[in-house]
Design an enzyme around this catalytic site. Structure first.
Site, PDB file in Angstrom:
ATOM      1  N   LYS A 252       0.982  -1.052  -0.002  1.00 12.38           N
ATOM      2  CA  LYS A 252       0.042   0.074  -0.178  1.00 12.38           C
ATOM      3  C   LYS A 252       0.880   1.359   0.083  1.00 12.38           C
ATOM      4  O   LYS A 252       1.743   1.289   0.658  1.00 12.38           O
ATOM      5  CB  LYS A 252      -0.819  -0.154   1.262  1.00 12.38           C
ATOM      6  CG  LYS A 252      -1.807  -1.087   1.347  1.00 12.38           C
ATOM      7  CD  LYS A 252      -2.602  -0.983   2.584  1.00 12.38           C
ATOM      8  CE  LYS A 252      -1.666  -1.386   3.925  1.00 12.38           C
ATOM      9  NZ  LYS A 252      -2.406  -1.797   5.017  1.00 12.38           N
ATOM     10  N   THR A 285      -6.922   9.984   8.321  1.00 14.14           N
ATOM     11  CA  THR A 285      -6.685   8.848   7.278  1.00 14.14           C
ATOM     12  C   THR A 285      -6.404   7.687   8.508  1.00 14.14           C
ATOM     13  O   THR A 285      -5.704   6.441   8.076  1.00 14.14           O
ATOM     14  CB  THR A 285      -5.163   9.026   6.553  1.00 14.14           C
ATOM     15  OG1 THR A 285      -4.345   9.406   7.285  1.00 14.14           O
ATOM     16  CG2 THR A 285      -5.590  10.060   5.541  1.00 14.14           C
ATOM     17  N   GLY A 287      -6.830   4.469  10.460  1.00 16.37           N
ATOM     18  CA  GLY A 287      -7.559   3.436  10.276  1.00 16.37           C
ATOM     19  C   GLY A 287      -7.865   2.687   8.808  1.00 16.37           C
ATOM     20  O   GLY A 287      -8.528   2.071   8.126  1.00 16.37           O
ATOM     21  N   THR A 288      -7.218   3.705   7.645  1.00 12.71           N
ATOM     22  CA  THR A 288      -7.193   3.297   6.325  1.00 12.71           C
ATOM     23  C   THR A 288      -6.840   1.874   6.188  1.00 12.71           C
ATOM     24  O   THR A 288      -7.623   1.107   5.349  1.00 12.71           O
ATOM     25  CB  THR A 288      -6.679   4.250   5.450  1.00 12.71           C
ATOM     26  OG1 THR A 288      -5.152   4.442   5.857  1.00 12.71           O
ATOM     27  CG2 THR A 288      -7.199   5.648   5.041  1.00 12.71           C
ATOM     28  N   GLY A 289      -5.706   1.363   6.718  1.00 16.82           N
ATOM     29  CA  GLY A 289      -5.185   0.023   6.439  1.00 16.82           C
ATOM     30  C   GLY A 289      -6.086  -1.086   7.032  1.00 16.82           C
ATOM     31  O   GLY A 289      -6.421  -2.164   6.135  1.00 16.82           O
ATOM     32  N   CYS A 290      -6.788  -0.793   8.011  1.00 21.08           N
ATOM     33  CA  CYS A 290      -7.640  -1.768   8.817  1.00 21.08           C
ATOM     34  C   CYS A 290      -8.793  -1.819   7.717  1.00 21.08           C
ATOM     35  O   CYS A 290      -9.227  -3.032   7.540  1.00 21.08           O
ATOM     36  CB  CYS A 290      -7.937  -1.540  10.250  1.00 21.08           C
ATOM     37  SG  CYS A 290      -6.554  -0.936  11.361  1.00 21.08           S
TER      38      CYS A 290
HETATM   39  N1  LIG Z   1      -5.312  10.186   1.444  1.00 23.60           N
HETATM   40  C1  LIG Z   1      -5.453   9.236   0.831  1.00 23.60           C
HETATM   41  N2  LIG Z   1      -6.344   9.176  -0.559  1.00 23.60           N
HETATM   42  C2  LIG Z   1      -6.925   8.191  -0.878  1.00 23.60           C
HETATM   43  N3  LIG Z   1      -6.423   6.970  -0.721  1.00 23.60           N
HETATM   44  C3  LIG Z   1      -5.730   6.872   0.474  1.00 23.60           C
HETATM   45  C4  LIG Z   1      -4.981   7.863   1.151  1.00 23.60           C
HETATM   46  N4  LIG Z   1      -4.224   7.362   2.362  1.00 23.60           N
HETATM   47  C5  LIG Z   1      -4.159   6.027   2.302  1.00 23.60           C
HETATM   48  N5  LIG Z   1      -4.898   5.713   1.071  1.00 23.60           N
HETATM   49  C6  LIG Z   1      -5.279   4.200   0.647  1.00 23.60           C
HETATM   50  O1  LIG Z   1      -5.761   3.709   1.805  1.00 23.60           O
HETATM   51  C7  LIG Z   1      -5.171   2.443   1.952  1.00 23.60           C
HETATM   52  C8  LIG Z   1      -4.420   2.168   3.244  1.00 23.60           C
HETATM   53  O2  LIG Z   1      -2.982   2.493   2.940  1.00 23.60           O
HETATM   54  P1  LIG Z   1      -2.019   3.078   3.928  1.00 23.60           P
HETATM   55  O3  LIG Z   1      -2.454   4.260   4.693  1.00 23.60           O
HETATM   56  O4  LIG Z   1      -0.849   3.175   3.110  1.00 23.60           O
HETATM   57  O5  LIG Z   1      -1.830   1.798   5.075  1.00 23.60           O
HETATM   58  P2  LIG Z   1      -1.975   1.888   6.470  1.00 23.60           P
HETATM   59  O6  LIG Z   1      -3.190   2.468   6.948  1.00 23.60           O
HETATM   60  O7  LIG Z   1      -2.073   0.314   6.746  1.00 23.60           O
HETATM   61  O8  LIG Z   1      -1.029   2.562   6.876  1.00 23.60           O
HETATM   62  C9  LIG Z   1      -4.295   2.100   0.523  1.00 23.60           C
HETATM   63  O9  LIG Z   1      -5.371   1.526  -0.516  1.00 23.60           O
HETATM   64  C10 LIG Z   1      -3.954   3.739   0.336  1.00 23.60           C
HETATM   65  O10 LIG Z   1      -3.618   3.753  -1.388  1.00 23.60           O
HETATM   66  C1  LIG Z   2      -5.410  -1.418  17.612  1.00 23.52           C
HETATM   67  C2  LIG Z   2      -4.876  -0.848  16.151  1.00 23.52           C
HETATM   68  N1  LIG Z   2      -4.885  -1.755  15.242  1.00 23.52           N
HETATM   69  C3  LIG Z   2      -4.225  -1.153  13.818  1.00 23.52           C
HETATM   70  C4  LIG Z   2      -3.764   0.106  13.681  1.00 23.52           C
HETATM   71  C5  LIG Z   2      -3.279   0.624  12.510  1.00 23.52           C
HETATM   72  O1  LIG Z   2      -4.041   1.557  11.952  1.00 23.52           O
HETATM   73  P1  LIG Z   2      -3.472   2.760  11.160  1.00 23.52           P
HETATM   74  O2  LIG Z   2      -2.310   2.204  10.498  1.00 23.52           O
HETATM   75  O3  LIG Z   2      -4.348   3.082  10.099  1.00 23.52           O
HETATM   76  O4  LIG Z   2      -3.204   3.936  12.088  1.00 23.52           O
HETATM   77  C6  LIG Z   2      -4.003   0.943  15.192  1.00 23.52           C
HETATM   78  N2  LIG Z   2      -3.454   2.261  15.245  1.00 23.52           N
HETATM   79  N3  LIG Z   2      -4.503   0.583  16.238  1.00 23.52           N
HETATM   80 MG   LIG Z   3      -2.372   4.765   6.797  1.00 29.93          MG
END
Ligand SMILES: Nc1ncnc2c1ncn2[C@@H]1O[C@H](COP(=O)(O)OP(=O)(O)O)[C@@H](O)[C@H]1O
Ligand SMILES: Cc1ncc(COP(=O)(O)O)c(N)n1
Ligand SMILES: [Mg+2]
Length: 572
Positions: A252, A285, A287-290
């Protein structure tokens, strides 16, 4: 390396065809390095490398639809089910809480095994309290032994012991797919899993996983700290992580520096897919990953392929971020977003509270040729019909360019909603989605209603044109809300459209489990005769020319409304 793929059957050379269950939904050619065979789960083992034909066995969704067709719709229904094994986030932006909201928004049941409780907000993680491993195991056993989980999604796994417990239980209770989000650090930079977990993930979970979804930092950590700064770096990271054993990898790029788009790289061992969404400018943003991983799991549980699920999930995250970009919750730098698309107070004051069949009473269907002939815009025509008492509007635009249609539909929705009148789109599910219309009306040669239902979700209104009891039965089992039956009379609006007549209409009404609106050649002169067939589920009439091919739409609608009211009161 072992590939566990419950959704597919890999018939190896020499394997009798009769051991393969129903072959459906076409097939693809693929190469599998090795696979496993257990009679009960229909997964096969072979010697690598093996060229195999990959047959799709009926998905849960298809099986459920089959069940519904056989008439047990209201009794036993298998609901797609995701189990999330993750940590609780007290701020509810990420972790278990994000997973529950994401699955709920997609319409999938979500059970929860909680691995840790975090004290967390928009500023950061203030504390982590891990749940004892034996109690995590107890939760796993409780859910997996009883609740028919389809897909397991993992998030925060705070220790190697938890990883081992999980992989042990998954072997005892195999599921259809495993989605591993290798959560290590929160977006705020706080540690959520120790370095020993890395070995556990690599050795125990990755080889069982259908998809692994690391962000840039996690991908780098998994690969011993390599720098990941470009899309090309992401591609090579995806390839290296794939070599650790998962069926597919999604690296990602939410945190990719200097990138205008949010680009993720998907790799299935053979092909790369670069998935791009517009980068939403927002602080929300967290929680986007979860959320992404839960949406993938939910879509797979509903029957999508992994790649399809990733695409839908990415689109969900982008829309949710866009919708909640101005949301203000908390004072820190990382806000949560709105999974349910409904918290925001701006706009959208009108929301449908379920379908009300009495809305079918005076159903106005627009026609672009008639509007052109009388020199008026679609929105003016719609406004006039509503002023005259139309109770539901359908936009039927066969010739409009898509962009014009979307613009016009947006304007019509605003008008209709300001009067509390639902707005449906004829045929074009894409346009309905684009403007968040209240639903669609589809014909027998348009998109099947069950597909439209899957795309539009449970809340939208779906109507289907039907001429026979069989079609009405099909519409019901496909999850439609109402049927349109006609032509009641001959009409010039729709060419080559056989007339069913009032007798045909009555037969369909009597057979239909859904409310019916009559259509075809209905106007002031015959609307009463239609209502007088006297079947209780005939809820109204749909009209085109009788309203829109007239000089004053509002007054024609008003006349028809009062005629219908009279007819109904006579019937009571
Ligand atoms: N500002 C944003 N606008 C659109 N999509 C986003 C944005 N930030 C993250 N994403 C998307 O959200 C998903 C989670 O990505 P990311 O943030 O890299 O993961 P994590 O939350 O695990 O750190 C991916 O599909 C990423 O492309
Ligand atoms: C309990 C828990 N699980 C997962 C994430 C990661 O989420 P993010 O990378 O979007 O902050 C988090 N912050 N807390
Ligand atoms: Mg993120």
């Amino acid at each position: 390396m072992v590939t566990l793929v419950h959704n597919y059957v890999f018939p190896l050379k020499g394997l009798p065809r009769d051991q393969i269950s129903t072959v459906s939904e076409g097939f693809q050619f693929g190469r599998v390095s090795s696979c496993f065979f257990t009679q009960s789960r229909r997964v096969y083992v072979g010697v690598p490398p093996v060229t195999a034909i990959r047959y799709r066995i009926p998905t849960l969704m298809a099986m459920r639809d089959e069940g519904a067709k056989r008439g047990n719709r209201s009794s036993k229904q298998k609901v797609p089910h995701v189990l999330t094994v993750a940590g609780s986030d007290s701020g509810a932006g990420a972790g278990i809480q994000a997973d529950l909201k994401a699955c709920g928004a997609i319409g999938v049941y979500c059970s929860t095994v909680i691995t840790a409780v975090t004290a967390q907000n928009t500023i950061g993680v203030q504390g982590v309290h891990s749940v004892p491993e034996n109690f995590i195991d107890e939760q796993l056993r409780s859910v997996l032994s009883d609740m028919e989980v389809d897909v397991v999604k993992t998030g925060m796994l705070p220790s190697i012991g938890v990883v081992k417990v999980l992989s042990h239980r998954l072997k005892e209770f195999p599921v259809q797919a495993l989605v591993v989000d290798p959560v290590m650090v929160s977006t705020s930079g706080d540690l959520l899993a120790g370095p020993s977990v890395l070995d556990g993930l690599r050795e125990e979970l990755f080889p069982m996983a259908d998809i692994v979804t690391p962000n840039l930092k996690e991908a780098s950590t998994l690969l011993g700290g390599v720098k990941l700064e470009t899309v090309a770096d992401m591609r090579s990271a995806a390839k290296s992580i794939h070599a650790l054993g998962p069926r597919t990898v999604l690296v990602k790029g939410g945190d990719l520096p200097d990138s205008l788009d949010a680009v993720d790289i998907f790799f299935d061992g053979e092909n790369f897919h670069e998935l791009s969404a517009s980068r939403i400018k927002t602080r929300n943003t967290h929680g986007t990953g979860c959320t992404l991983a839960s949406c993938i799991a939910a879509e797979v549980a509903k029957g999508s392929s992994i790649l399809q699920a990733v695409k839908i999930a990415k689109c969900f995250v982008e829309s949710a971020l866009d919708y909640s970009k101005e949301l203000v919750i908390g004072t820190g730098p990382q806000g949560p977003f709105d999974h349910l698309f409904k918290l925001s107070s701006n706009g959208n004051s009108y929301r449908r509270q379920g379908f009300n069949p009495s809305d079918l009473f005076l159903y106005a269907v627009t026609d672009s040729r008639m509007n052109k002939k009388w020199g008026r815009s679609i929105s003016d025509a719609v406004k006039a019909a509503i002023d005259g008492g139309a109770t539901i509007i359908q936009l039927r635009e066969k010739e409009a360019e898509t962009r014009d249609f979307v613009d016009a539909a947006k304007a019509c929705k605003e008008i209709a909603h300001s009067y509390g009148v639902p707005l449906l789109i004829n045929d074009r599910v894409d346009v309905a989605l684009a403007i968040d219309a209240d639903g669609v009306h589809v014909g027998q040669s348009d998109m099947p209603a069950h597909v439209a239902r899957r795309l539009l979700g449970p809340e939208k209104i779906i109507g289907v044109s039907c001429k026979t009891p069989e079609q009405a039965e099909q519409a019901w089992s496909d999850g439609a809300d109402y049927i349109g039956c006609g032509g009641a009379y001959t009409t010039k609006t729709k060419e080559n459209n056989p007339t069913v007549g009032l007798d045909g209409l009555k037969t369909v009404c009597l057979a239909s489990k859904l409310p019916v609106v009559a259509i075809g050649g209905i106007g002031l002169g015959n609307a009463c005769s239609v209502m007088e067939i006297g079947v209780s589920n005939l809820k109204g009439v749909a009209v085109v020319s009788a309203l829109f091919d007239r000089e004053c739409i509002a007054s024609e609608t008003r006349k028809l409304h009062s005629l219908l009211m009279d007819a109904v009161s006579r019937l009571k």
